[in-house]
Design a protein around this motif. Sequence first.
Motif, PDB file in Angstrom:
ATOM      1  N   GLY A  61       0.813  -1.214   0.000  1.00 57.18           N
ATOM      2  CA  GLY A  61       0.000   0.000   0.000  1.00 57.18           C
ATOM      3  C   GLY A  61       0.843   1.258   0.000  1.00 57.18           C
ATOM      4  O   GLY A  61       0.518   2.245  -0.664  1.00 57.18           O
ATOM      5  N   THR A  62       1.944   1.228   0.730  1.00 57.04           N
ATOM      6  CA  THR A  62       2.856   2.367   0.749  1.00 57.04           C
ATOM      7  C   THR A  62       3.491   2.577  -0.617  1.00 57.04           C
ATOM      8  O   THR A  62       3.610   3.705  -1.092  1.00 57.04           O
ATOM      9  CB  THR A  62       3.934   2.164   1.833  1.00 57.04           C
ATOM     10  OG1 THR A  62       3.285   2.028   3.108  1.00 57.04           O
ATOM     11  CG2 THR A  62       4.905   3.323   1.884  1.00 57.04           C
ATOM     12  N   VAL A  63       3.890   1.487  -1.261  1.00 58.03           N
ATOM     13  CA  VAL A  63       4.435   1.584  -2.626  1.00 58.03           C
ATOM     14  C   VAL A  63       3.370   2.159  -3.554  1.00 58.03           C
ATOM     15  O   VAL A  63       3.661   3.031  -4.381  1.00 58.03           O
ATOM     16  CB  VAL A  63       4.927   0.207  -3.117  1.00 58.03           C
ATOM     17  CG1 VAL A  63       5.249   0.240  -4.613  1.00 58.03           C
ATOM     18  CG2 VAL A  63       6.142  -0.242  -2.319  1.00 58.03           C
ATOM     19  N   ARG A  64       2.144   1.710  -3.412  1.00 62.55           N
ATOM     20  CA  ARG A  64       1.036   2.200  -4.240  1.00 62.55           C
ATOM     21  C   ARG A  64       0.876   3.715  -4.090  1.00 62.55           C
ATOM     22  O   ARG A  64       0.751   4.442  -5.072  1.00 62.55           O
ATOM     23  CB  ARG A  64      -0.249   1.489  -3.832  1.00 62.55           C
ATOM     24  CG  ARG A  64      -1.459   1.898  -4.621  1.00 62.55           C
ATOM     25  CD  ARG A  64      -2.680   1.101  -4.206  1.00 62.55           C
ATOM     26  NE  ARG A  64      -2.656  -0.186  -4.886  1.00 62.55           N
ATOM     27  CZ  ARG A  64      -3.581  -1.131  -4.728  1.00 62.55           C
ATOM     28  NH1 ARG A  64      -4.583  -0.937  -3.888  1.00 62.55           N
ATOM     29  NH2 ARG A  64      -3.504  -2.262  -5.388  1.00 62.55           N
ATOM     30  N   GLU A  65       0.877   4.199  -2.872  1.00 62.57           N
ATOM     31  CA  GLU A  65       0.729   5.636  -2.621  1.00 62.57           C
ATOM     32  C   GLU A  65       1.903   6.432  -3.179  1.00 62.57           C
ATOM     33  O   GLU A  65       1.708   7.475  -3.801  1.00 62.57           O
ATOM     34  CB  GLU A  65       0.611   5.910  -1.115  1.00 62.57           C
ATOM     35  CG  GLU A  65      -0.733   5.559  -0.549  1.00 62.57           C
ATOM     36  CD  GLU A  65      -1.825   6.494  -1.014  1.00 62.57           C
ATOM     37  OE1 GLU A  65      -1.656   7.731  -0.962  1.00 62.57           O
ATOM     38  OE2 GLU A  65      -2.870   5.982  -1.442  1.00 62.57           O
ATOM     39  N   ALA A  66       3.115   5.963  -2.950  1.00 64.39           N
ATOM     40  CA  ALA A  66       4.301   6.680  -3.425  1.00 64.39           C
ATOM     41  C   ALA A  66       4.353   6.700  -4.949  1.00 64.39           C
ATOM     42  O   ALA A  66       4.676   7.734  -5.560  1.00 64.39           O
ATOM     43  CB  ALA A  66       5.565   6.035  -2.852  1.00 64.39           C
ATOM     44  N   ALA A  67       4.027   5.577  -5.574  1.00 68.81           N
ATOM     45  CA  ALA A  67       4.045   5.518  -7.039  1.00 68.81           C
ATOM     46  C   ALA A  67       3.051   6.502  -7.628  1.00 68.81           C
ATOM     47  O   ALA A  67       3.353   7.210  -8.595  1.00 68.81           O
ATOM     48  CB  ALA A  67       3.750   4.096  -7.517  1.00 68.81           C
ATOM     49  N   LEU A  68       1.871   6.579  -7.047  1.00 67.32           N
ATOM     50  CA  LEU A  68       0.868   7.513  -7.536  1.00 67.32           C
ATOM     51  C   LEU A  68       1.334   8.958  -7.363  1.00 67.32           C
ATOM     52  O   LEU A  68       1.205   9.771  -8.277  1.00 67.32           O
ATOM     53  CB  LEU A  68      -0.467   7.293  -6.828  1.00 67.32           C
ATOM     54  CG  LEU A  68      -1.576   8.264  -7.208  1.00 67.32           C
ATOM     55  CD1 LEU A  68      -1.895   8.186  -8.707  1.00 67.32           C
ATOM     56  CD2 LEU A  68      -2.816   8.005  -6.372  1.00 67.32           C
ATOM     57  N   ALA A  69       1.900   9.280  -6.198  1.00 69.77           N
ATOM     58  CA  ALA A  69       2.353  10.650  -5.944  1.00 69.77           C
ATOM     59  C   ALA A  69       3.411  11.082  -6.956  1.00 69.77           C
ATOM     60  O   ALA A  69       3.347  12.182  -7.502  1.00 69.77           O
ATOM     61  CB  ALA A  69       2.897  10.766  -4.519  1.00 69.77           C
TER      62      ALA A  69
END
Length: 88
Positions: A61-69
């Motif tokens: 989930g953290t990777v998902r958020e960072a990738a989107l940002a």
Amino acid sequence: MSLGYLFGGGVGTEPHGLELYQAYPVVRRWYAQVSEWTGLTVGQILEEELPTAQEQRQSAGTVREAALAVGVHDVLAEHGLRPAPSAA
């Protein structure tokens, strides 16, 4: 034009960014790079179910958020929008 970026502290358990991924080559390249670095598939980063184990779910989930940002940043940068230094 300049703007600022604010990033939340939540973990991205809900998928976001599919439209950006589909519309912008820069986002597709970025997600491919994140996939290569993390071992997660692009589908896992974008929209697939996260693992059920809490630690793995939190990490993905953290990777998902960072990738989107960063993907949003890259799209904005392509349009000449960059963060401005703080005026504080």
